[in-house]
Structure formats: structure tokens, C-alpha cells
Design a protein around this motif. Structure first.
Motif, PDB file in Angstrom:
ATOM      1  N   PRO A 177      22.805 107.116  73.121  1.00 23.82           N
ATOM      2  CA  PRO A 177      24.198 106.843  72.776  1.00 23.82           C
ATOM      3  C   PRO A 177      24.426 105.352  72.529  1.00 23.82           C
ATOM      4  CG  PRO A 177      23.990 107.394  75.104  1.00 23.82           C
ATOM      5  CD  PRO A 177      22.657 107.645  74.489  1.00 23.82           C
ATOM      6  N   ASP A 178      25.510 105.034  71.840  1.00 27.67           N
ATOM      7  CA  ASP A 178      25.770 103.654  71.417  1.00 27.67           C
ATOM      8  C   ASP A 178      25.837 102.684  72.588  1.00 27.67           C
ATOM      9  OD1 ASP A 178      25.797 104.457  68.810  1.00 27.67           O
ATOM     10  OD2 ASP A 178      27.984 104.558  68.632  1.00 27.67           O
ATOM     11  N   ASP A 179      26.458 103.102  73.703  1.00 29.23           N
ATOM     12  CA  ASP A 179      26.603 102.149  74.807  1.00 29.23           C
ATOM     13  C   ASP A 179      25.258 101.797  75.435  1.00 29.23           C
ATOM     14  OD1 ASP A 179      26.508 104.811  75.801  1.00 29.23           O
ATOM     15  OD2 ASP A 179      27.334 104.163  77.720  1.00 29.23           O
ATOM     16  N   VAL A 180      24.330 102.750  75.440  1.00 33.73           N
ATOM     17  CA  VAL A 180      22.996 102.470  75.974  1.00 33.73           C
ATOM     18  C   VAL A 180      22.231 101.558  75.014  1.00 33.73           C
ATOM     19  CG1 VAL A 180      20.787 103.479  76.685  1.00 33.73           C
ATOM     20  CG2 VAL A 180      22.920 104.624  77.264  1.00 33.73           C
ATOM     21  N   LEU A 181      22.352 101.825  73.715  1.00 36.02           N
ATOM     22  CA  LEU A 181      21.697 100.968  72.719  1.00 36.02           C
ATOM     23  C   LEU A 181      22.206  99.537  72.824  1.00 36.02           C
ATOM     24  CD1 LEU A 181      21.691 103.347  69.611  1.00 36.02           C
ATOM     25  CD2 LEU A 181      19.692 102.546  70.884  1.00 36.02           C
ATOM     26  N   GLU A 182      23.510  99.397  73.017  1.00 36.49           N
ATOM     27  CA  GLU A 182      24.092  98.056  73.134  1.00 36.49           C
ATOM     28  C   GLU A 182      23.567  97.338  74.371  1.00 36.49           C
ATOM     29  OE1 GLU A 182      28.272  98.710  73.127  1.00 36.49           O
ATOM     30  OE2 GLU A 182      28.343  99.321  71.013  1.00 36.49           O
ATOM     31  N   GLU A 183      23.432  98.073  75.472  1.00 36.51           N
ATOM     32  CA  GLU A 183      22.913  97.475  76.701  1.00 36.51           C
ATOM     33  C   GLU A 183      21.467  97.037  76.520  1.00 36.51           C
ATOM     34  OE1 GLU A 183      22.670  98.496  81.510  1.00 36.51           O
ATOM     35  OE2 GLU A 183      23.472  99.975  80.099  1.00 36.51           O
ATOM     36  N   LEU A 184      20.676  97.851  75.839  1.00 33.55           N
ATOM     37  CA  LEU A 184      19.279  97.511  75.596  1.00 33.55           C
ATOM     38  C   LEU A 184      19.166  96.304  74.666  1.00 33.55           C
ATOM     39  CD1 LEU A 184      17.916 101.136  75.160  1.00 33.55           C
ATOM     40  CD2 LEU A 184      17.310  99.571  77.021  1.00 33.55           C
ATOM     41  N   GLN A 185      19.967  96.300  73.608  1.00 33.36           N
ATOM     42  CA  GLN A 185      19.920  95.175  72.665  1.00 33.36           C
ATOM     43  C   GLN A 185      20.349  93.875  73.333  1.00 33.36           C
ATOM     44  OE1 GLN A 185      22.410  96.735  69.565  1.00 33.36           O
ATOM     45  NE2 GLN A 185      20.844  98.177  68.839  1.00 33.36           N
ATOM     46  N   ALA A 186      21.332  93.976  74.244  1.00 34.46           N
ATOM     47  CA  ALA A 186      21.798  92.784  74.953  1.00 34.46           C
ATOM     48  C   ALA A 186      20.715  92.210  75.854  1.00 34.46           C
ATOM     49  CB  ALA A 186      23.038  93.120  75.771  1.00 34.46           C
ATOM     50  N   ASN A 187      19.742  93.028  76.180  1.00 34.38           N
ATOM     51  CA  ASN A 187      18.621  92.589  77.020  1.00 34.38           C
ATOM     52  C   ASN A 187      17.330  92.462  76.211  1.00 34.38           C
ATOM     53  OD1 ASN A 187      19.447  92.517  80.082  1.00 34.38           O
ATOM     54  ND2 ASN A 187      20.537  94.254  79.169  1.00 34.38           N
ATOM     55  N   ASP A 188      17.498  92.191  74.920  1.00 29.26           N
ATOM     56  CA  ASP A 188      16.367  91.891  74.030  1.00 29.26           C
ATOM     57  C   ASP A 188      15.324  93.008  74.012  1.00 29.26           C
ATOM     58  OD1 ASP A 188      15.048  90.358  72.178  1.00 29.26           O
ATOM     59  OD2 ASP A 188      14.036  89.078  73.635  1.00 29.26           O
ATOM     60  N   THR A 189      15.815  94.251  73.956  1.00 25.67           N
ATOM     61  CA  THR A 189      14.930  95.412  73.942  1.00 25.67           C
ATOM     62  C   THR A 189      15.074  96.168  72.632  1.00 25.67           C
ATOM     63  OG1 THR A 189      15.118  95.636  76.332  1.00 25.67           O
ATOM     64  CG2 THR A 189      14.284  97.543  75.135  1.00 25.67           C
ATOM     65  N   THR A 190      13.969  96.333  71.929  1.00 23.84           N
ATOM     66  CA  THR A 190      13.945  97.088  70.682  1.00 23.84           C
ATOM     67  C   THR A 190      13.665  98.552  70.989  1.00 23.84           C
ATOM     68  OG1 THR A 190      13.102  95.154  69.490  1.00 23.84           O
ATOM     69  CG2 THR A 190      12.829  97.311  68.427  1.00 23.84           C
ATOM     70  N   VAL A 191      14.348  99.444  70.293  1.00 24.50           N
ATOM     71  CA  VAL A 191      14.197 100.882  70.518  1.00 24.50           C
ATOM     72  C   VAL A 191      13.525 101.519  69.319  1.00 24.50           C
ATOM     73  CG1 VAL A 191      15.419 103.053  70.909  1.00 24.50           C
ATOM     74  CG2 VAL A 191      16.246 100.953  71.993  1.00 24.50           C
ATOM     75  N   ILE A 192      12.547 102.378  69.592  1.00 26.65           N
ATOM     76  CA  ILE A 192      11.856 103.109  68.531  1.00 26.65           C
ATOM     77  C   ILE A 192      11.612 104.540  69.003  1.00 26.65           C
ATOM     78  CG2 ILE A 192       9.572 102.373  69.330  1.00 26.65           C
ATOM     79  CD1 ILE A 192       8.681 102.321  66.382  1.00 26.65           C
ATOM     80  N   PRO A 225      20.332  98.066  84.785  1.00 20.85           N
ATOM     81  CA  PRO A 225      20.762  96.747  85.272  1.00 20.85           C
ATOM     82  C   PRO A 225      19.775  96.114  86.253  1.00 20.85           C
ATOM     83  CG  PRO A 225      22.616  98.261  85.241  1.00 20.85           C
ATOM     84  CD  PRO A 225      21.394  99.084  84.974  1.00 20.85           C
ATOM     85  N   SER A 226      19.306  96.888  87.237  1.00 24.19           N
ATOM     86  CA  SER A 226      18.379  96.322  88.218  1.00 24.19           C
ATOM     87  C   SER A 226      17.015  96.036  87.594  1.00 24.19           C
ATOM     88  CB  SER A 226      18.228  97.256  89.421  1.00 24.19           C
ATOM     89  OG  SER A 226      17.716  98.524  89.023  1.00 24.19           O
ATOM     90  N   TYR A 227      16.605  96.870  86.650  1.00 28.65           N
ATOM     91  CA  TYR A 227      15.322  96.643  85.981  1.00 28.65           C
ATOM     92  C   TYR A 227      15.349  95.334  85.202  1.00 28.65           C
ATOM     93  CZ  TYR A 227      11.608  97.046  82.496  1.00 28.65           C
ATOM     94  OH  TYR A 227      10.523  96.792  81.699  1.00 28.65           O
ATOM     95  N   PHE A 228      16.419  95.118  84.450  1.00 31.25           N
ATOM     96  CA  PHE A 228      16.505  93.897  83.668  1.00 31.25           C
ATOM     97  C   PHE A 228      16.753  92.663  84.539  1.00 31.25           C
ATOM     98  CE2 PHE A 228      17.747  96.762  79.991  1.00 31.25           C
ATOM     99  CZ  PHE A 228      16.553  96.559  79.314  1.00 31.25           C
ATOM    100  N   THR A 229      17.346  92.860  85.718  1.00 31.88           N
ATOM    101  CA  THR A 229      17.631  91.732  86.604  1.00 31.88           C
ATOM    102  C   THR A 229      16.393  91.273  87.360  1.00 31.88           C
ATOM    103  OG1 THR A 229      19.922  92.431  86.893  1.00 31.88           O
ATOM    104  CG2 THR A 229      19.019  90.929  88.550  1.00 31.88           C
ATOM    105  N   ASN A 230      15.716  92.220  87.989  1.00 30.84           N
ATOM    106  CA  ASN A 230      14.568  91.808  88.823  1.00 30.84           C
ATOM    107  C   ASN A 230      13.406  92.802  88.821  1.00 30.84           C
ATOM    108  OD1 ASN A 230      15.494  93.905  90.461  1.00 30.84           O
ATOM    109  ND2 ASN A 230      16.640  92.527  91.809  1.00 30.84           N
ATOM    110  N   GLY A 231      13.422  93.755  87.884  1.00 27.04           N
ATOM    111  CA  GLY A 231      12.308  94.707  87.789  1.00 27.04           C
ATOM    112  C   GLY A 231      12.317  95.795  88.829  1.00 27.04           C
ATOM    113  N   SER A 232      13.475  96.028  89.471  1.00 27.24           N
ATOM    114  CA  SER A 232      13.564  97.058  90.498  1.00 27.24           C
ATOM    115  C   SER A 232      14.314  98.283  89.972  1.00 27.24           C
ATOM    116  CB  SER A 232      14.273  96.506  91.739  1.00 27.24           C
ATOM    117  OG  SER A 232      15.624  96.198  91.447  1.00 27.24           O
TER     118      SER A 232
END
Length: 316
Positions: free
Chosen positions: A12-27, A297-304
Motif C-alpha cells: 500500500p502507498d503508506d508503506v511504500l512512502e515509509e520505505l522510500q523515506a528510509n532509502d529503501t527501494t522496492v522490487i 520503525p525499530s528496524y530502521f532505527t536500530n535493527g531491532s
């Protein structure tokens, strides 16, 4: 640091936006090329060929696998553990669907719907009601007191059913009138009218429902398997049905799958087979993605990770 996420489903769009905000490309998994394998850091879903190719790449950057199922017995545990990759599963995504399906299975036989289905096909009007039961008269034993077991117990208790449970240690679980350790299953099953298997797929549960298990059963109204197909010894189950130890059976999972057309299980009128569908709904993928999203959020913050981390040694 940029990351690459390979997914089996649309996001969904909100998940894509969250991933893009954390420099993550989706394929999409289906669009991955061999030259992409080493750069995949997150796998959402699993494809055996692609997944193993990624794990076998010595330069792989894979850090996290989010499975599309609660069970993880199909994953190459040793490879994943050797590379210190975190696995999170879909535990919780099936609870409502499977609980409702199990209650549907029970009602199908307790309320005589199996007879009416047969009579409808034969255009027979039969108003006898000798074999129709009320759920509150029956006691249900659930093997497996995780998310699905808890949801099922809660729904059954709303129908005034006494529910007991079995888990590894016998610890008390909310929603169950009583719980037993798995070592004491023989005691627990003696007082049950309906047995529901939701145990995880481990070596301990392989062929758990065998001749020895059914030797402790007498005049069981119903046996239901929504756990793992390999936990049931088919020959032992058929013998129990033929010996009238078990009256009705509902199997969502079988061993093997798909169940071969020449399996005797197809030909027993007292057996209902639902082809491994009880956990699904039209919005299954979205439900799974929402579980996956909770860890972002926790994964992008500290890998947890905050939920559904799998213990590869235990298998769940």
C-alpha cells in the motif's frame, strides 16, 4: 545506507512512502534478476529458488526475512542461522480466519449440515433430527495455545463451550478453562469431545497424532487439523475412524499436499477436506503487510524487531 526490499505482493502507498523515506527501494520478487540477489536486504515472502540463491551468494546483504506464513518449516534454517539473518513470521494474520473456519467445521457436523448437503444433491427431504447437537454440550480440546488457539477459545467460549488447551509447559492461557502440558495429552483427551490441532510444525509434533494418540481416544465426536499435515499419521487416523473411535474429521492440512486423488481420505463420508484454505481471506496480503509494517520503525532505527521474531532452534 540504501536498502533493497524484494516482495511477493503489492504494498500500500503508506508503506511504500515509509520505505522510500528510509532509502529503501522496492522490487517484486518476480522481477528480481540474478545480478540483484546480492543487494537484497529484506525479503517479504519466500521463493525457494530465489531465496536460496540469495543465501548462497557470499556477498549477500540479506538481513531480514518476513515470511508470508506462520510456519517456517520450509525455510533452510541452517543457512539462515549461519548468516545471522532475522526471520519474522505471519503469526496472528490467520487467527480470525482459521477460528471462524474451525467453528464452521464444527457446526457443519454438529448441526447436521453434512447430511443436508447430501440430501440436497439427491433431492431428499429429511426432517429427522436425531444427530443434531448444541455446541455447549460438547467439550473442545485445542492443542496449541498461540494466537489462533486463543482466538478460537475466545469465540468458542462466547458460544458457551468449555475449552481446554495443550501447550509445551501447561502454562495457563487467557481464554482457556484449563491447560495441560503436551506430555499429559492422554489425560486431557479423555475428557474431550472435539480435538483441534494447531500445534507448530516441529520434529516433536511430526506424526504426533499416531496409533498411540488415538489409543487414548474413545467415541470422539470430531478431530480437526488446521496445524500441520505431517503431524497426523493418515493410516492411524483412518483406522480410528473405521473403528468408530472418531466420528467426524475436518482436515485443512494433509500430508502430502496436494492430497493425491487416490488417497482414501477423499472417499470417507465422515471426512471434510478444505484444501489448506482456512487461513485466507480476500485481504490476506494486506493483513500480512500490516504485521510487517509494525517492525519497520525499530528496524530502521536500530535493527531491532518488536513482534513475530522466530526462534530458528525451536522452529516457531
Amino acid at each position: 545506507m540504501s536498502q533493497l526490499l524484494a516482495t511477493f505482493c503489492e504494498l500500500p502507498d503508506d508503506v511504500l512512502e515509509e520505505l522510500q523515506a528510509n532509502d529503501t527501494t522496492v522490487i517484486a520478487l518476480k522481477d528480481l534478476k540474478p545480478e540483484d540477489y546480492a543487494n537484497v536486504t529484506i525479503l517479504l515472502g519466500w521463493d525457494a529458488k530465489i531465496g536460496n540463491a540469495i543465501l548462497d551468494d557470499p556477498t549477500s546483504k540479506l538481513k531480514w526475512i518476513q515470511t508470508h506464513s506462520a510456519g517456517i518449516d520450509y525455510l533452510p534454517h541452517d543457512k539462515i542461522a549461519a548468516k545471522n539473518i532475522t526471520v519474522t513470521n505471519a503469526s496472528g494474520v490467520h487467527a480470525e480466519q482459521i477460528s471462524q473456519s474451525v467453528i464452521g467445521d464444527i457446526l457443519y457436523f454438529t448441526r447436521g449440515l453434512n447430511t443436508h448437503v447430501t440430501n440436497t444433491a439427491k433431492k431428499i427431504w429429511d426432517d429427522k433430527h436425531a444427530n443434531i447437537y448444541v455446541l455447549s454440550e460438547l467439550k473442545v480440546l485445542i492443542l496449541g495455545t498461540g494466537n489462533i488457539g486463543i482466538e478460537l477459545a475466545k469465540n468458542l467460549q462466547a458460544l458457551h463451550v468449555k475449552v481446554t488447551g495443550i501447550n509445551h509447559s501447561g502454562r495457563a492461557v487467557e481464554g482457556f478453562d484449563k491447560t495441560y502440558p503436551i506430555a499429559d495429552y492422554a489425560t486431557a483427551v479423555k475428557d474431550a469431545d472435539i480435538v483441534v490441532n494447531i500445534l507448530p510444525g516441529t520434529e516433536e509434533t511430526r506424526n504426533f497424532f499416531n496409533d498411540d494418540f488415538f489409543s487414548h481416544v474413545d467415541n470422539l465426536f470430531m478431530f480437526i487439523n488446521v496445524g500441520r499435515g505431517f503431524s497426523v499419521d493418515n493410516d492411524a487416523l483412518v483406522k480410528a475412524v473405521n473403528a468408530k473411535k472418531v466420528r467426524y474429521v475436518a482436515l485443512d492440512v494433509t500430508n502430502p499436499e496436494p492430497l493425491p486423488a487416490d488417497s482414501i481420505l477423499w472417499d470417507i463420508p465422515e471426512v471434510l477436506i478444505t484444501s489448506h484454505t482456512t487461513g485466507f481471506s480476500y485481504d490476506y496480503n494486506l493483513r500480512l503487510v500490516r504485521i510487517f509494517q509494525q517492525n519497520l520503525p525499530s528496524y530502521f532505527t536500530n535493527g531491532s524487531f518488536i513482534r513475530n521474531v522466530v526462534d530458528l532452534n525451536k522452529g516457531y
